[in-house]
Design a protein around this motif. Sequence first.
Motif, short mmCIF file in Angstrom:
data_model
loop_
_atom_site.label_atom_id
_atom_site.label_comp_id
_atom_site.label_asym_id
_atom_site.label_seq_id
_atom_site.Cartn_x
_atom_site.Cartn_y
_atom_site.Cartn_z
N MET A 39 0.83 -1.18 0.03
CA MET A 39 0.01 -0.03 -0.11
C MET A 39 0.84 1.25 0.08
SD MET A 39 -2.91 1.21 2.85
CE MET A 39 -4.07 0.32 2.37
N ASN A 40 0.69 2.27 -0.90
CA ASN A 40 1.30 3.30 -1.17
C ASN A 40 0.55 4.53 -0.44
OD1 ASN A 40 3.21 5.39 -1.77
ND2 ASN A 40 3.30 4.77 -3.71
N ASN A 41 0.68 5.03 0.76
CA ASN A 41 -0.15 6.16 1.10
C ASN A 41 0.89 7.16 1.76
OD1 ASN A 41 -2.63 4.71 1.21
ND2 ASN A 41 -2.21 4.07 3.09
N SER A 42 0.46 8.38 1.37
CA SER A 42 1.31 9.51 1.61
C SER A 42 0.66 10.27 2.67
CB SER A 42 1.48 10.29 0.47
OG SER A 42 2.06 9.94 -0.50
N ILE A 43 1.40 10.95 3.70
CA ILE A 43 0.90 11.94 4.67
C ILE A 43 1.91 13.27 4.34
CG2 ILE A 43 0.02 9.98 6.16
CD1 ILE A 43 2.62 10.85 8.08
N THR A 44 1.32 14.32 4.90
CA THR A 44 1.96 15.56 4.96
C THR A 44 3.02 15.69 5.96
OG1 THR A 44 0.32 16.73 6.43
CG2 THR A 44 -0.20 16.73 4.29
N PRO A 45 4.01 16.44 6.01
CA PRO A 45 4.89 16.69 6.99
C PRO A 45 4.21 17.03 8.20
CG PRO A 45 5.80 17.80 5.13
CD PRO A 45 4.38 17.18 4.71
N ILE A 46 3.27 17.84 8.28
CA ILE A 46 2.60 18.17 9.47
C ILE A 46 1.83 16.90 10.06
CG2 ILE A 46 0.54 19.65 10.25
CD1 ILE A 46 2.82 21.40 9.71
N GLU A 47 1.14 16.27 9.53
CA GLU A 47 0.59 14.88 9.86
C GLU A 47 1.73 14.21 10.64
OE1 GLU A 47 -2.89 14.16 7.05
OE2 GLU A 47 -1.10 13.85 6.10
N LEU A 48 3.00 13.99 9.97
CA LEU A 48 4.04 13.15 10.57
C LEU A 48 4.68 13.76 11.57
CD1 LEU A 48 5.89 10.82 10.66
CD2 LEU A 48 7.42 11.89 9.08
N TYR A 49 4.50 15.16 11.98
CA TYR A 49 4.85 15.87 12.89
C TYR A 49 4.06 15.46 14.37
CZ TYR A 49 5.87 19.77 15.96
OH TYR A 49 6.26 20.51 17.17
N LYS A 101 2.22 12.86 14.54
CA LYS A 101 2.29 11.41 15.10
C LYS A 101 3.53 11.48 15.96
CE LYS A 101 0.17 9.08 11.22
NZ LYS A 101 -0.45 8.01 12.12
N LEU A 102 4.60 12.18 15.65
CA LEU A 102 5.90 12.14 16.54
C LEU A 102 5.70 12.69 17.72
CD1 LEU A 102 8.32 12.97 13.51
CD2 LEU A 102 8.33 11.09 14.92
N LEU A 103 4.80 13.75 17.86
CA LEU A 103 4.64 14.40 19.01
C LEU A 103 3.58 13.45 19.74
CD1 LEU A 103 3.48 18.23 18.10
CD2 LEU A 103 5.54 17.51 19.23
N GLN A 104 2.74 12.75 19.29
CA GLN A 104 2.04 11.81 19.97
C GLN A 104 2.72 10.38 20.39
OE1 GLN A 104 -1.47 10.99 17.60
NE2 GLN A 104 -2.10 13.23 17.75
N GLN A 105 4.08 10.32 19.99
CA GLN A 105 5.08 9.21 20.42
C GLN A 105 4.34 8.06 19.87
OE1 GLN A 105 6.11 9.91 24.62
NE2 GLN A 105 7.42 11.53 23.98
N GLU A 106 3.84 7.90 18.88
CA GLU A 106 3.34 6.92 18.11
C GLU A 106 4.48 5.88 17.83
OE1 GLU A 106 0.39 7.30 15.25
OE2 GLU A 106 -0.53 9.02 16.04
N ASN A 107 3.92 4.66 17.98
CA ASN A 107 5.02 3.53 17.40
C ASN A 107 5.25 3.70 15.94
OD1 ASN A 107 6.85 1.37 17.75
ND2 ASN A 107 5.27 0.02 17.80
N LEU A 108 6.17 4.17 15.53
CA LEU A 108 6.46 4.22 14.15
C LEU A 108 7.81 4.23 13.69
CD1 LEU A 108 7.44 7.40 13.56
CD2 LEU A 108 5.11 7.79 13.95
N LEU A 109 8.24 4.01 12.37
CA LEU A 109 9.46 3.83 12.06
C LEU A 109 9.60 4.74 10.91
CD1 LEU A 109 12.23 2.20 11.81
CD2 LEU A 109 11.19 0.50 10.43
#
Length: 76
Positions: free
Chosen positions: A1-11, A13-21
């Motif tokens: 699956m090829n989904n895109s998110i914006t830099p703000i959306e990623l930011y 996710k990082l602030l919420q300390q989600e489990n991501l790589l």
Amino acid sequence: MNNSITPIELYHKLLQQENLLLIDVREAFEHDEFNIGGILLPLGEIRMGDTEKIDHLKDEEVFLYCRSGNRSGQAA
């Protein structure tokens, strides 16, 4: 699956300390100049099948990034 998110959306996710790589598919010199904490795995290594650095990380949501989105799109 090829989904895109914006830099703000990623930011957020990082602030919420989600489990991501985060995987940086740029070249080493680019990663050295500016790094947001991702694992360096250049697109060339992915194309050659050298994904040993991340093969064991299967339970995390993965985000590929580069400077413009071109290389990360190819890597996906």
